[in-house]
Design an enzyme around this catalytic site. Structure first.
Site, PDB file in Angstrom:
ATOM      1  NE  ARG A  38     -30.443  -9.234   9.622  1.00 35.49           N
ATOM      2  CZ  ARG A  38     -31.524  -9.314  10.386  1.00 35.49           C
ATOM      3  NH1 ARG A  38     -32.650  -9.825   9.891  1.00 35.49           N
ATOM      4  NH2 ARG A  38     -31.493  -8.895  11.622  1.00 35.49           N
ATOM      5  CB  SER A  58     -32.836   6.371  25.600  1.00 37.50           C
ATOM      6  OG  SER A  58     -33.899   5.476  25.576  1.00 37.50           O
ATOM      7  CB  SER A 116     -37.126 -10.470  24.257  1.00 33.60           C
ATOM      8  OG  SER A 116     -36.666 -11.763  23.930  1.00 33.60           O
ATOM      9  CG  ASN A 121     -34.665 -13.794  21.609  1.00 30.34           C
ATOM     10  OD1 ASN A 121     -34.868 -14.557  22.550  1.00 30.34           O
ATOM     11  ND2 ASN A 121     -35.136 -12.566  21.578  1.00 30.34           N
ATOM     12  CG  HIS A 177     -36.236 -16.771  19.133  1.00 33.32           C
ATOM     13  ND1 HIS A 177     -37.032 -16.052  19.987  1.00 33.32           N
ATOM     14  CD2 HIS A 177     -35.927 -15.925  18.103  1.00 33.32           C
ATOM     15  CE1 HIS A 177     -37.192 -14.824  19.505  1.00 33.32           C
ATOM     16  NE2 HIS A 177     -36.529 -14.727  18.365  1.00 33.32           N
ATOM     17  CB  CYS A 218     -32.883 -13.673  16.650  1.00 35.37           C
ATOM     18  SG  CYS A 218     -34.520 -13.057  16.254  1.00 35.37           S
ATOM     19  CD  GLN A 241     -39.160 -16.388  15.514  1.00 36.62           C
ATOM     20  OE1 GLN A 241     -39.403 -16.936  14.453  1.00 36.62           O
ATOM     21  NE2 GLN A 241     -38.710 -15.151  15.574  1.00 36.62           N
TER      22      GLN A 241
HETATM   23  N1  NAP Z   1     -34.645  -8.484  19.991  1.00 32.96           N
HETATM   24  C1  NAP Z   1     -34.097  -9.464  19.300  1.00 32.96           C
HETATM   25  O1  NAP Z   1     -34.205 -10.668  19.650  1.00 32.96           O
HETATM   26  C2  NAP Z   1     -33.322  -9.160  18.054  1.00 32.96           C
HETATM   27  C3  NAP Z   1     -32.599 -10.198  17.488  1.00 32.96           C
HETATM   28  C4  NAP Z   1     -31.877  -9.962  16.310  1.00 32.96           C
HETATM   29  C5  NAP Z   1     -31.901  -8.711  15.746  1.00 32.96           C
HETATM   30  N2  NAP Z   1     -32.627  -7.711  16.326  1.00 32.96           N
HETATM   31  C6  NAP Z   1     -32.611  -6.392  15.683  1.00 32.96           C
HETATM   32  O2  NAP Z   1     -31.867  -5.512  16.514  1.00 32.96           O
HETATM   33  C7  NAP Z   1     -32.416  -4.194  16.436  1.00 32.96           C
HETATM   34  C8  NAP Z   1     -32.772  -3.710  17.833  1.00 32.96           C
HETATM   35  O3  NAP Z   1     -33.725  -4.590  18.399  1.00 32.96           O
HETATM   36  P1  NAP Z   1     -34.221  -4.420  19.907  1.00 32.96           P
HETATM   37  O4  NAP Z   1     -35.016  -5.639  20.153  1.00 32.96           O
HETATM   38  O5  NAP Z   1     -33.091  -4.075  20.808  1.00 32.96           O
HETATM   39  O6  NAP Z   1     -35.186  -3.140  19.762  1.00 32.96           O
HETATM   40  P2  NAP Z   1     -35.689  -2.111  20.879  1.00 32.96           P
HETATM   41  O7  NAP Z   1     -35.774  -2.760  22.205  1.00 32.96           O
HETATM   42  O8  NAP Z   1     -36.898  -1.491  20.284  1.00 32.96           O
HETATM   43  O9  NAP Z   1     -34.532  -1.016  20.975  1.00 32.96           O
HETATM   44  C9  NAP Z   1     -34.222  -0.169  19.898  1.00 32.96           C
HETATM   45  C10 NAP Z   1     -33.209   0.888  20.362  1.00 32.96           C
HETATM   46  O10 NAP Z   1     -32.783   1.630  19.211  1.00 32.96           O
HETATM   47  C11 NAP Z   1     -32.953   3.020  19.452  1.00 32.96           C
HETATM   48  N3  NAP Z   1     -33.347   3.659  18.196  1.00 32.96           N
HETATM   49  C12 NAP Z   1     -34.407   3.348  17.421  1.00 32.96           C
HETATM   50  N4  NAP Z   1     -34.458   4.151  16.345  1.00 32.96           N
HETATM   51  C13 NAP Z   1     -33.406   4.986  16.442  1.00 32.96           C
HETATM   52  C14 NAP Z   1     -32.918   6.056  15.654  1.00 32.96           C
HETATM   53  N5  NAP Z   1     -33.521   6.439  14.522  1.00 32.96           N
HETATM   54  N6  NAP Z   1     -31.809   6.718  16.054  1.00 32.96           N
HETATM   55  C15 NAP Z   1     -31.179   6.342  17.208  1.00 32.96           C
HETATM   56  N7  NAP Z   1     -31.597   5.333  18.005  1.00 32.96           N
HETATM   57  C16 NAP Z   1     -32.696   4.676  17.619  1.00 32.96           C
HETATM   58  C17 NAP Z   1     -34.036   3.127  20.514  1.00 32.96           C
HETATM   59  O11 NAP Z   1     -33.850   4.335  21.212  1.00 32.96           O
HETATM   60  P3  NAP Z   1     -34.786   4.797  22.449  1.00 32.96           P
HETATM   61  O12 NAP Z   1     -34.324   3.974  23.622  1.00 32.96           O
HETATM   62  O13 NAP Z   1     -34.420   6.230  22.581  1.00 32.96           O
HETATM   63  O14 NAP Z   1     -36.184   4.525  22.026  1.00 32.96           O
HETATM   64  C18 NAP Z   1     -33.770   1.888  21.362  1.00 32.96           C
HETATM   65  O15 NAP Z   1     -32.770   2.165  22.333  1.00 32.96           O
HETATM   66  C19 NAP Z   1     -33.605  -4.289  15.469  1.00 32.96           C
HETATM   67  O16 NAP Z   1     -33.171  -3.952  14.186  1.00 32.96           O
HETATM   68  C20 NAP Z   1     -33.974  -5.756  15.546  1.00 32.96           C
HETATM   69  O17 NAP Z   1     -34.627  -6.188  14.390  1.00 32.96           O
HETATM   70  C21 NAP Z   1     -33.327  -7.899  17.470  1.00 32.96           C
END
Ligand code: NAP
Length: 325
Positions: A89, A27, A148, A298, A229, A118, A145
């Site tokens: 956590r 990205s 997303s 979420n 969710h 979430c 859930q």
């Molecule tokens: N989605 C939800 O509802 C939700 C709710 C609560 C918590 N979370 C937590 O929040 C976190 C992100 O979730 P998401 O849903 O946003 O995931 P996602 O859509 O897969 O986005 C992840 C982002 O993190 C970047 N990334 C991944 N590994 C990396 C690394 N080693 N170094 C630097 N950047 C890195 C990715 O970069 P690129 O764009 O370059 O691939 C992407 O921009 C996760 O830990 C998830 O468990 C998510």
């Protein structure tokens, strides 16, 4: 989550002098609007952590994920870190915080603060005011859930499979086709036949509520909904309580939008902040036992909004390095 975090920061009153955005090489170069400017995303480089007061992590979890690789370095560089993933956590030295519930736990932070899962956030936000007044004897929750919750690839899988009813998305994060389906497996089956998502809800709820023996069990199900969710929550209280009293408590609880009549659906809460509770009703034939329907976006209250609320608390209480509100 990262993109919504930026929107929430923009809406917040946090005085952001400079915002740095990192992702993987994939990205790097993307431009994201923030307060009238277009900021470039850069490939993550821990040398750039120096001088940052606060760093949010919302990358992939686990060994190769951003938090495990870089969060400790960020703390050592002098920043406070708010992590959205599950890696820290349950660490006893890391506060796990829902501002409406246990803001006081922030005081013990040592640089790293965790945002709960979430599905945990919305459940505990709704149960905490009840637990505080009447004590919870038992909780049983079933979740519905959205895709997303599995990140961008979850949304891509649903869109692809909806458009292509005979094939599955090759890079899907789900165990089976998600379009037209309901999958009772989030994170994989493990200990005692519960999935990791179900254990997150149990262990995180006990930690946030400071009730390590709370009787709580979950069934977490992925459904073909884009955002939002839903949870059907059964609970029993230790103290005697009437339906009317519970209604009053929920209606006055911080962060809760309680509907006495009707109900909400994921489509209605997507893009909104808060935790939506409706369909509160007693269990026929069982004293002090109730069911409720609980929803939240979420990505907002379940992740980004909660994280920015934590940041606002840290700022307003002068708990960020080198800051005074
Ligand atoms: N989605 C939800 O509802 C939700 C709710 C609560 C918590 N979370 C937590 O929040 C976190 C992100 O979730 P998401 O849903 O946003 O995931 P996602 O859509 O897969 O986005 C992840 C982002 O993190 C970047 N990334 C991944 N590994 C990396 C690394 N080693 N170094 C630097 N950047 C890195 C990715 O970069 P690129 O764009 O370059 O691939 C992407 O921009 C996760 O830990 C998830 O468990 C998510």
């Amino acid at each position: 989550v990262g993109r919504v975090l930026i929107q929430e920061m923009e809406r917040s009153r946090l005085p952001v002098n400079q915002l740095r955005l990192w992702a993987t090489a994939r990205s790097a170069g993307c431009r994201i609007p923030f307060r009238g400017r277009r900021l470039s995303v850069r490939e993550i480089d821990p040398a750039e952590f120096i001088g940052c007061q606060l760093i949010f992590f919302s990358g992939t979890e686990g060994e190769k994920g951003a938090s495990r690789l870089y969060a400790r370095q960020a703390v050592d560089s002098g920043s406070v870190v708010i992590d959205n993933g599950s890696d820290f956590r349950l660490d006893p030295k890391v506060p796990l915080v829902i501002p409406e519930v246990n803001a006081r736990d922030l005081k013990s932070h040592r640089g790293l603060i965790a945002n709960p899962n979430c599905s945990t956030i919305q459940m505990v936000a709704a149960l905490a005011p009840i637990h505080r007044r009447f004590g919870l004897r038992r909780v049983v929750v079933s979740t519905y859930q959205s895709v997303s919750g599995a990140g961008r690839s979850g949304l891509e899988a649903l869109a692809y499979e909806t458009a292509n009813p005979k094939s599955s998305y090759a890079a899907s994060p789900f165990a089976q086709r998600i379009a037209g389906n309901a999958i009772p497996d989030i994170g994989g089956l493990g200990e005692m036949e519960y999935t990791t998502e179900e254990w997150k809800m149990v262990r995180e709820a006990r930690k946030i509520l400071h009730d390590p023996k709370l009787s709580i069990a979950a069934t977490a199900v992925r459904v073909p909904v884009a955002v939002g969710h839903a949870e059907a929550i059964y609970f029993e209280t230790r103290k005697k309580v009437s339906l009317g009293r519970l209604r009053t408590v929920l209606a006055g609880a911080p962060g809760i939008i309680y509907d006495r009549q009707g109900y909400r659906t994921p489509l209605e809460v997507a893009g909104r902040d808060g935790v939506f509770v409706s369909r509160l009703r007693p269990v026929p034939g069982s004293a002090n036992s109730f069911l409720m329907w609980c929803l939240a976006d979420n990505i907002r209250k379940g992740a980004a909004t909660n994280a920015v609320q934590i940041a606002q608390l840290l700022y307003s209480q002068g708990m960020l390095p080198g800051s005074s509100p």
